[in-house]
Design a protein around this motif. Sequence first.
Motif, PDB file in Angstrom:
ATOM      1  N   GLY A 187      -4.505   3.595 -11.913  1.00  0.00           N
ATOM      2  CA  GLY A 187      -3.800   3.203 -10.695  1.00  0.00           C
ATOM      3  C   GLY A 187      -4.567   3.435  -9.416  1.00  0.00           C
ATOM      4  O   GLY A 187      -4.105   3.053  -8.339  1.00  0.00           O
ATOM      5  N   GLY A 188      -5.735   4.053  -9.522  1.00  0.00           N
ATOM      6  CA  GLY A 188      -6.482   4.398  -8.329  1.00  0.00           C
ATOM      7  C   GLY A 188      -6.033   5.741  -7.786  1.00  0.00           C
ATOM      8  O   GLY A 188      -4.963   6.247  -8.124  1.00  0.00           O
ATOM      9  N   THR A 189      -6.829   6.328  -6.953  1.00  0.00           N
ATOM     10  CA  THR A 189      -6.471   7.584  -6.299  1.00  0.00           C
ATOM     11  C   THR A 189      -5.809   7.287  -4.956  1.00  0.00           C
ATOM     12  O   THR A 189      -5.999   6.199  -4.384  1.00  0.00           O
ATOM     13  CB  THR A 189      -7.714   8.446  -6.051  1.00  0.00           C
ATOM     14  OG1 THR A 189      -8.581   7.747  -5.128  1.00  0.00           O
ATOM     15  CG2 THR A 189      -8.466   8.706  -7.348  1.00  0.00           C
ATOM     16  N   PRO A 190      -5.025   8.218  -4.418  1.00  0.00           N
ATOM     17  CA  PRO A 190      -4.448   7.986  -3.084  1.00  0.00           C
ATOM     18  C   PRO A 190      -5.514   7.650  -2.040  1.00  0.00           C
ATOM     19  O   PRO A 190      -5.302   6.777  -1.189  1.00  0.00           O
ATOM     20  CB  PRO A 190      -3.747   9.319  -2.776  1.00  0.00           C
ATOM     21  CG  PRO A 190      -3.373   9.846  -4.127  1.00  0.00           C
ATOM     22  CD  PRO A 190      -4.514   9.465  -5.026  1.00  0.00           C
ATOM     23  N   GLN A 191      -6.661   8.332  -2.116  1.00  0.00           N
ATOM     24  CA  GLN A 191      -7.723   8.048  -1.155  1.00  0.00           C
ATOM     25  C   GLN A 191      -8.220   6.614  -1.291  1.00  0.00           C
ATOM     26  O   GLN A 191      -8.433   5.912  -0.290  1.00  0.00           O
ATOM     27  CB  GLN A 191      -8.886   9.024  -1.355  1.00  0.00           C
ATOM     28  CG  GLN A 191     -10.056   8.782  -0.409  1.00  0.00           C
ATOM     29  CD  GLN A 191     -11.222   9.724  -0.694  1.00  0.00           C
ATOM     30  OE1 GLN A 191     -11.157  10.554  -1.597  1.00  0.00           O
ATOM     31  NE2 GLN A 191     -12.286   9.586   0.078  1.00  0.00           N
ATOM     32  N   ALA A 192      -8.401   6.148  -2.549  1.00  0.00           N
ATOM     33  CA  ALA A 192      -8.883   4.779  -2.763  1.00  0.00           C
ATOM     34  C   ALA A 192      -7.867   3.762  -2.279  1.00  0.00           C
ATOM     35  O   ALA A 192      -8.225   2.754  -1.639  1.00  0.00           O
ATOM     36  CB  ALA A 192      -9.195   4.564  -4.241  1.00  0.00           C
ATOM     37  N   ILE A 193      -6.585   3.987  -2.557  1.00  0.00           N
ATOM     38  CA  ILE A 193      -5.550   3.042  -2.149  1.00  0.00           C
ATOM     39  C   ILE A 193      -5.430   3.000  -0.621  1.00  0.00           C
ATOM     40  O   ILE A 193      -5.242   1.933  -0.025  1.00  0.00           O
ATOM     41  CB  ILE A 193      -4.199   3.410  -2.785  1.00  0.00           C
ATOM     42  CG1 ILE A 193      -4.278   3.259  -4.319  1.00  0.00           C
ATOM     43  CG2 ILE A 193      -3.083   2.531  -2.236  1.00  0.00           C
ATOM     44  CD1 ILE A 193      -4.607   1.868  -4.800  1.00  0.00           C
ATOM     45  N   ARG A 194      -5.558   4.140   0.006  1.00  0.00           N
ATOM     46  CA  ARG A 194      -5.469   4.156   1.474  1.00  0.00           C
ATOM     47  C   ARG A 194      -6.644   3.425   2.124  1.00  0.00           C
ATOM     48  O   ARG A 194      -6.496   2.827   3.197  1.00  0.00           O
ATOM     49  CB  ARG A 194      -5.437   5.597   1.985  1.00  0.00           C
ATOM     50  CG  ARG A 194      -4.156   6.350   1.687  1.00  0.00           C
ATOM     51  CD  ARG A 194      -4.125   7.671   2.456  1.00  0.00           C
ATOM     52  NE  ARG A 194      -2.975   8.490   2.050  1.00  0.00           N
ATOM     53  CZ  ARG A 194      -3.036   9.475   1.170  1.00  0.00           C
ATOM     54  NH1 ARG A 194      -4.214   9.805   0.635  1.00  0.00           N
ATOM     55  NH2 ARG A 194      -1.959  10.155   0.840  1.00  0.00           N
ATOM     56  N   SER A 195      -7.814   3.482   1.488  1.00  0.00           N
ATOM     57  CA  SER A 195      -9.021   3.003   2.159  1.00  0.00           C
ATOM     58  C   SER A 195      -9.442   1.588   1.766  1.00  0.00           C
ATOM     59  O   SER A 195     -10.192   0.954   2.514  1.00  0.00           O
ATOM     60  CB  SER A 195     -10.187   3.956   1.886  1.00  0.00           C
ATOM     61  OG  SER A 195     -10.465   4.032   0.497  1.00  0.00           O
TER      62      SER A 195
ATOM     63  N   ARG B  58       0.844  -1.191   0.000  1.00  0.00           N
ATOM     64  CA  ARG B  58       0.000   0.000   0.000  1.00  0.00           C
ATOM     65  C   ARG B  58       0.888   1.252   0.000  1.00  0.00           C
ATOM     66  O   ARG B  58       0.630   2.210  -0.730  1.00  0.00           O
ATOM     67  CB  ARG B  58      -0.923  -0.011   1.222  1.00  0.00           C
ATOM     68  CG  ARG B  58      -2.061   0.998   1.136  1.00  0.00           C
ATOM     69  CD  ARG B  58      -2.811   1.097   2.463  1.00  0.00           C
ATOM     70  NE  ARG B  58      -3.395  -0.142   2.912  1.00  0.00           N
ATOM     71  CZ  ARG B  58      -4.596  -0.596   2.550  1.00  0.00           C
ATOM     72  NH1 ARG B  58      -5.333   0.129   1.718  1.00  0.00           N
ATOM     73  NH2 ARG B  58      -5.063  -1.737   3.031  1.00  0.00           N
ATOM     74  N   GLY B  59       1.944   1.209   0.810  1.00  0.00           N
ATOM     75  CA  GLY B  59       2.867   2.327   0.840  1.00  0.00           C
ATOM     76  C   GLY B  59       3.620   2.486  -0.470  1.00  0.00           C
ATOM     77  O   GLY B  59       3.856   3.611  -0.938  1.00  0.00           O
ATOM     78  N   VAL B  60       4.004   1.365  -1.094  1.00  0.00           N
ATOM     79  CA  VAL B  60       4.715   1.409  -2.370  1.00  0.00           C
ATOM     80  C   VAL B  60       3.841   2.050  -3.447  1.00  0.00           C
ATOM     81  O   VAL B  60       4.293   2.895  -4.234  1.00  0.00           O
ATOM     82  CB  VAL B  60       5.154   0.001  -2.793  1.00  0.00           C
ATOM     83  CG1 VAL B  60       5.720   0.013  -4.215  1.00  0.00           C
ATOM     84  CG2 VAL B  60       6.188  -0.563  -1.829  1.00  0.00           C
ATOM     85  N   ILE B  61       2.573   1.647  -3.494  1.00  0.00           N
ATOM     86  CA  ILE B  61       1.669   2.193  -4.514  1.00  0.00           C
ATOM     87  C   ILE B  61       1.426   3.673  -4.279  1.00  0.00           C
ATOM     88  O   ILE B  61       1.370   4.471  -5.231  1.00  0.00           O
ATOM     89  CB  ILE B  61       0.339   1.410  -4.514  1.00  0.00           C
ATOM     90  CG1 ILE B  61       0.579  -0.044  -4.925  1.00  0.00           C
ATOM     91  CG2 ILE B  61      -0.671   2.060  -5.456  1.00  0.00           C
ATOM     92  CD1 ILE B  61      -0.641  -0.929  -4.816  1.00  0.00           C
ATOM     93  N   LEU B  62       1.301   4.083  -3.015  1.00  0.00           N
ATOM     94  CA  LEU B  62       1.123   5.511  -2.725  1.00  0.00           C
ATOM     95  C   LEU B  62       2.340   6.311  -3.181  1.00  0.00           C
ATOM     96  O   LEU B  62       2.208   7.428  -3.686  1.00  0.00           O
ATOM     97  CB  LEU B  62       0.870   5.712  -1.236  1.00  0.00           C
ATOM     98  CG  LEU B  62      -0.504   5.256  -0.732  1.00  0.00           C
ATOM     99  CD1 LEU B  62      -0.567   5.313   0.794  1.00  0.00           C
ATOM    100  CD2 LEU B  62      -1.619   6.109  -1.342  1.00  0.00           C
ATOM    101  N   GLU B  63       3.538   5.714  -3.039  1.00  0.00           N
ATOM    102  CA  GLU B  63       4.739   6.383  -3.535  1.00  0.00           C
ATOM    103  C   GLU B  63       4.733   6.460  -5.059  1.00  0.00           C
ATOM    104  O   GLU B  63       5.165   7.460  -5.652  1.00  0.00           O
ATOM    105  CB  GLU B  63       5.995   5.652  -3.045  1.00  0.00           C
ATOM    106  CG  GLU B  63       6.254   5.768  -1.562  1.00  0.00           C
ATOM    107  CD  GLU B  63       6.502   7.212  -1.134  1.00  0.00           C
ATOM    108  OE1 GLU B  63       7.020   8.004  -1.943  1.00  0.00           O
ATOM    109  OE2 GLU B  63       6.160   7.551   0.012  1.00  0.00           O
ATOM    110  N   GLU B  64       4.241   5.413  -5.703  1.00  0.00           N
ATOM    111  CA  GLU B  64       4.141   5.422  -7.165  1.00  0.00           C
ATOM    112  C   GLU B  64       3.182   6.519  -7.632  1.00  0.00           C
ATOM    113  O   GLU B  64       3.473   7.256  -8.584  1.00  0.00           O
ATOM    114  CB  GLU B  64       3.655   4.059  -7.659  1.00  0.00           C
ATOM    115  CG  GLU B  64       3.495   3.966  -9.174  1.00  0.00           C
ATOM    116  CD  GLU B  64       2.906   2.640  -9.624  1.00  0.00           C
ATOM    117  OE1 GLU B  64       2.732   2.468 -10.851  1.00  0.00           O
ATOM    118  OE2 GLU B  64       2.615   1.782  -8.760  1.00  0.00           O
ATOM    119  N   LEU B  65       2.042   6.624  -6.959  1.00  0.00           N
ATOM    120  CA  LEU B  65       1.079   7.666  -7.318  1.00  0.00           C
ATOM    121  C   LEU B  65       1.663   9.056  -7.069  1.00  0.00           C
ATOM    122  O   LEU B  65       1.431   9.984  -7.857  1.00  0.00           O
ATOM    123  CB  LEU B  65      -0.216   7.485  -6.525  1.00  0.00           C
ATOM    124  CG  LEU B  65      -1.008   6.198  -6.779  1.00  0.00           C
ATOM    125  CD1 LEU B  65      -2.288   6.190  -5.936  1.00  0.00           C
ATOM    126  CD2 LEU B  65      -1.336   6.026  -8.252  1.00  0.00           C
TER     127      LEU B  65
END
Length: 440
Positions: free
Chosen positions: A182-190, A145-152
């Motif tokens: 890739g989804g939004t940061p909000q979607a990936i976090r939740s 989840r953290g990796v994808i947020l960094e990618e976004l």
Amino acid sequence: MPQQLPLVAPGSPGAELVVGQEGGAAVRRTVLPGGVRVLTEHMPGMRSATVGAWVGVGSRDETSGHFGSTHFLEHLLFKGTARRTAMDIAEAFDAVGGEANAATGKEHTCYYARVLDTDVPMAVDVIADMVTSARLDPAELETERGVILEELAMNDDDPSDVAHEQFATAVFGDTPLGRPIGGTPQAIRSVPRDAVWEHYREHYRPETLVVTAAGGVDHDALCAQVEAALRTGGWELGTTDVPAGRRVGATASPTGGAELTIRRTTEQANVIVGGTCLNATDERRFVLSVLNAALGGGMSSRLFQEVREKRGLAYSTYSFASGHAETGLFGLYAGCTPARVDEVTALMVHELERMADEPMGAAELARCIGQLCGGLVLGMEDTGSRMSRLGKAELVHGELLDIDESLARVRAVTAQQVQALAGELAAAPRSVVRVGPFGD
């Protein structure tokens, strides 16, 4: 002649197809038990092969509560199975000098690897293990989840990426196609682990799977390897014999143009103007490719010559197009000084309208056709491109064109066809996205 790719059960007429290709290559297609489709292109003399596992699910297929799951799975399938750890998967390909990766789109996901021909059985076994037996370990999920947020965040730091992503949202609005892949940061976090697991179990099934391979590959051996690997992964291959139907989108509803300005503290502004265009299976897609080449496909294109060479208003300017099941996207892009955005936008639109007002000259048409034909042939020189072509032929087009047929369709495009299509694009509702150091 194009070869139709029917959806049939194993043993039915059409379940086994062989299509001759140029240079002695041959494409074969087999439907395995469970509806799994396997397509290969044997390329004589190649010592490498690219193998891909395609699943007919993309970001547009996500339902409420599952947003971001498709991209999440692209990452998580590399994080371990019941038989392999994430390090095992990485070491398997590094040990043979191979490459493994994945790509998520709006309508499909592909996991692929390029290896030596002798290592194809290993690649098939590892990829099939990932597709059938991903653990989606909760701890690994939180790490990823953290990796994808960094990618976004990385993508959000690139203003051209922001412009392209927001352009799709501006054109398609509040629809599945308008959501970022890739989804939004909000979607990936939740998004919870259970939602990602449900998305995985719902869409990763035998009837949705297409395996393609190109290069030094033996079709019969690959079919046996795929079937054995899927059974080892625990998939039941007898529940259905017919592949899932190809995606058929409903007729796209007309959408009005939208304007969007996004503030970024950059030295340069990025602007995209355009709207909807042809869907992925429209017969005029070859006309669109010629139009795109003429308008913004190279250094001799109209945008490059008018915007950059003659006026010096931009370093990068081009046009682009992409197709989906029921609609498509067409845009004109430029990066320029913020104060010149309106001037550059008007100039790009003028070039599109000029194509609609008068047919291309014979020399320009011939140059664009030559550019496309050369690019098409050169693009098929590597196994990855041919593997991808097979996957899209099966999942999207429902027909397989050999290179000669594709070249013939490009060469058949006329100046009048290009002008007519340009007229449609110029008359369609227009969206504009600007990203740069603009005030409120």
